[in-house]
Design an enzyme around this catalytic site. Sequence first.
Site, short mmCIF file in Angstrom:
data_model
loop_
_atom_site.label_atom_id
_atom_site.label_comp_id
_atom_site.label_asym_id
_atom_site.label_seq_id
_atom_site.Cartn_x
_atom_site.Cartn_y
_atom_site.Cartn_z
N GLU A 212 0.89 -1.18 0.00
CA GLU A 212 0.00 0.00 0.00
C GLU A 212 0.92 1.22 0.00
OE1 GLU A 212 -2.39 0.44 3.56
OE2 GLU A 212 -3.63 2.02 2.70
N ASP A 290 -12.28 -0.43 1.44
CA ASP A 290 -11.31 -0.29 2.54
C ASP A 290 -11.97 0.24 3.82
OD1 ASP A 290 -8.84 -0.69 3.67
OD2 ASP A 290 -7.82 0.97 2.65
N ASP A 291 -12.14 1.54 3.92
CA ASP A 291 -12.75 2.17 5.11
C ASP A 291 -13.77 3.19 4.61
OD1 ASP A 291 -10.94 1.11 7.42
OD2 ASP A 291 -9.56 1.75 5.85
N1 HPA Z 1 -4.18 -0.06 5.61
C1 HPA Z 1 -3.70 -0.60 6.72
N2 HPA Z 1 -4.44 -0.78 7.80
C2 HPA Z 1 -5.71 -0.42 7.79
C3 HPA Z 1 -6.25 0.17 6.67
C4 HPA Z 1 -5.45 0.34 5.52
O1 HPA Z 1 -5.87 0.85 4.47
N3 HPA Z 1 -7.54 0.43 6.98
C5 HPA Z 1 -7.75 0.02 8.23
N4 HPA Z 1 -6.64 -0.49 8.73
ZN ZN Z 2 -7.23 -2.08 4.34
#
Ligand code: HPA
Ligand code: ZN
Length: 350
Positions: A212, A290-291
Site C-alpha cells: 500500500e 477499505d474504510d
Molecule cells: N491499511 C492498513 N491498515 C488499515 C487500513 C489500511 O488501508 N484500513 C484500516 N486499517
Molecule cells: Zn485495508
Amino acid sequence: MQTLPSFVHHIPTQCLSELLQRMPKAELHMHIEGSLEPELIFAMAQRNKVALPYRSVQALRDAYVFDNLQSFLDIYHAGTLVLKTEQDFYDMACAYLARAQADNVLHAELFFDTQTHTGHGLSAEVVIKGLHRACTDAPDRFGMTASLILCFLRHLSEAEAFECLEQALPLRDSILGIGLASSEVGHPPEKFARVFARARALGFRLVAHAGEEGPPAYIWSALDVLKVERVDHGVQAIHDAALMQRLALDRIPLTVCPLSNLKLCVYPSLAQHSLHRMLEAGIVATVNSDDPAYFGGYLNENFSQTFAALPLSAVHAYQLARNSFEASFISAPERSAHVARLDALFESFA
Ligand code: HPA
Ligand code: ZN
C-alpha cells in the site's frame, strides 16, 4: 489471460454507469471499523456515555483529511473508542451490510481486529460474537453472505499477535481467515512469519496488506514468507516487473481500494491510479472500499469514480466483478451461481 464471454464485448458505452451499479459483486477488502459513519459514532457515544472530542457530526467529518496511512489510522482508532458491547459490533456490521446490499454486493469478507478493542478493555469474545451474529443474519436480512477475517495489527509485536490468535481460538468457527493491517512501513511481513505459519496450520485462509505504502519487497514476502492467498492493496507491485509477472501467472488476486489510495495520497489523483495497467497486465485485481466511512464512498462509489477517471470499459467492469468472485473464499457452487447472475445481467445489456 482468461477468455471472456463474447457478449461482454458488445455492451453500449452509455450503459456502463448503470452496469457498474447493478452488477453483482463481492467486496473483499473492507475494515468493519472503517464503516462507522460519524452519525453512528455519535449515537454510540451517547448510548455508551463516551465523551467525544468533536462538537458535531460535521466537525468529525471535517477532520477526515489525511496525508498518509498513519494520519488516517490515528483518527480511525479514536472512532473505535465508542464500541463497547456485542450489540454495538452487531449494529456496526449491519449498517455496512445494508449499504453493501444497496450496491448489489452478494458476498463480503469483512476485516476486523480484536487488538484495538482488547486494548480498550473489551474481550475478543464480545467483538467476534457481535460481528458473527451479523454475518449469520446477513442472508435473511440483507440477501447476501458475509464472513470474517481477523487482522493482526502489524505495529504491535509478534507475541501480541500470537496472544490475539489464542484469544480467538474458542470462536475459531466464526472466523474464516487471518490478515495483517495497520502501519505498514517498518513492519515487514517477516515479523509475522511464525504466527502466520501457526494460523495456516490451524486451517485459516490467509491474506495480508502489502504494497500500500510499503515497497514491492513486502509483497514478495507476503507471498513467499506468509504464504498468503491474496494481497490487500498491492498497488506498489506496478514498480516491479518480475512481481507483476508472478502475480499474473499465479493468479494472485489484489484487493485494490482506489478511493482509499486517493485519500491517503498513495496516488495524487485517480487518473494516475494503476488499476487499468494492472488489468491490462492480466492481474486478478478487484475494487474495494477499505474504510468507506472515512474515504468518501462505499463500493459502487469506488467503481463510478475510478471508471470516470481511467480508460476503463464494460469489459473491465465485467472482469472486475468476475475477479471479485474468483478471488473470494466462497465455495465453487456459490461462485458459479454468482457468475451466472453476472453473465445474465451483462448479456441483457449486450
Ligand atoms: N491499511 C492498513 N491498515 C488499515 C487500513 C489500511 O488501508 N484500513 C484500516 N486499517
Ligand atoms: Zn485495508
